[in-house]
Structures are given as C-alpha cells and as structure tokens.
Design a protein around this motif. Structure first.
Motif, PDB file in Angstrom:
ATOM      1  N   SER A  37       0.822  -1.218   0.000  1.00  0.00           N
ATOM      2  CA  SER A  37       0.000   0.000   0.000  1.00  0.00           C
ATOM      3  C   SER A  37       0.853   1.265   0.000  1.00  0.00           C
ATOM      4  O   SER A  37       2.016   1.245   0.404  1.00  0.00           O
ATOM      5  CB  SER A  37      -0.922   0.010   1.219  1.00  0.00           C
ATOM      6  N   ASP A  40      -5.196   6.748  -1.703  1.00  0.00           N
ATOM      7  CA  ASP A  40      -4.717   5.549  -1.037  1.00  0.00           C
ATOM      8  C   ASP A  40      -4.785   4.394  -2.032  1.00  0.00           C
ATOM      9  O   ASP A  40      -5.843   4.141  -2.614  1.00  0.00           O
ATOM     10  CB  ASP A  40      -5.621   5.267   0.170  1.00  0.00           C
ATOM     11  N   ARG A  81      -0.054   5.672   0.578  1.00  0.00           N
ATOM     12  CA  ARG A  81      -1.031   6.754   0.768  1.00  0.00           C
ATOM     13  C   ARG A  81      -0.316   8.084   0.587  1.00  0.00           C
ATOM     14  O   ARG A  81       0.682   8.367   1.245  1.00  0.00           O
ATOM     15  CB  ARG A  81      -1.668   6.714   2.149  1.00  0.00           C
ATOM     16  N   TYR A  83      -6.530  13.025  -0.023  1.00  0.00           N
ATOM     17  CA  TYR A  83      -5.527  11.965  -0.094  1.00  0.00           C
ATOM     18  C   TYR A  83      -5.916  10.925  -1.128  1.00  0.00           C
ATOM     19  O   TYR A  83      -7.066  10.824  -1.544  1.00  0.00           O
ATOM     20  CB  TYR A  83      -5.276  11.313   1.270  1.00  0.00           C
TER      21      TYR A  83
END
Length: 137
Positions: free
Chosen positions: A72, A92, A74, A90
């Motif tokens: 991941s 993600d 972000r 944001y």
C-alpha cells in the motif's frame, strides 16, 4: 474561513483486478517515475522528498504519508505552502491478493472535493486502463 474548510469532502472507493504481481505493481503506485507513466502528466520528487503531481501544468504537492512495500501507499496532499492541513485530500492505493484464486486487486480510495461518482468512476477506469497497459495486466 478558508475555502477548503467550506467544501465537503467525498470518499470514493473502487477496486480493480490487475493481472500482475504486487511486486511488479507497487513501483507504479509508490514511486515518482512509476506514477508518471500512468497517473498524471508528470510526478517529481523535490529536495524534501515531497511528491509533486503535475496535472494541466499545475503542481500539486503531496507526502507519501504511509506505505507498506508491495502492499500500500497513501499520498496526503499539502496546501499551497507545501504544509499539511487538517482533513487534507488523499489518495490511497492498496494491493490485495486472493489466497484462493491468486488474483491481485488494486483498491483506490480518492478523498477529495470531487463528488461526482460517475465522473470519478470514468476517470479511474481510464487511469487503470493506462496502468494495465504499462504492466501488461
């Protein structure tokens, strides 16, 4: 009151199956060179390791707020002075692999002022199409 404080934010989430391993996909999600190949006009890292996303020749600075290698990333967007703000926009990206089917899914969370789900869906469909072309998946 600042303009950003008057606008409501919207969280848009979408998932795509991608026929590529997390190890191959991750650099396209978490590095400036990878993102610039499919995500926007250009992405550069500045001297303070902030990402500069360029859309329509306009800079948008973000910090890689959190990441897990091959899992991941972000990006939290900064204000015009390159400073963090409360309730910031944001992006993600999360990669999930089904243990049962071995399929890899990319989940995108786009948190911003854009509230038109149809427009967001079309935008992300097109972006993911470009990403799939890059990774062959």
């Amino acid at each position: 009151m600042p303009l950003s404080a008057t606008r409501r934010k919207h969280r848009f989430t979408v998932e795509y199956p991608i026929n590529a391993s997390p190890k191959i996909l991750y650099p396209y999600l978490a590095s400036a060179s990878g993102l610039s190949q499919w995500f926007c006009q250009d992405v550069r890292l500045d001297e303070d390791r902030r990402f500069n996303f360029i859309w329509d020749n306009q800079p948008h600075f973000a910090e890689l707020n959190s990441h897990r290698t091959n899992r991941s990333a972000r990006f939290v967007f900064l204000d015009g002075n390159k400073r963090p703000t409360s309730d910031a926009n944001y992006l993600d990206f999360t990669l999930e692999e089904s243990q049962l089917t071995q399929e890899v899914y990319l989940r995108v969370i786009d948190y911003s002022e854009e509230t038109d789900d149809v427009e967001l869906q079309e935008m992300w469909d097109n972006l993911i199409l470009k990403l799939r072309e890059q990774v062959g998946g």
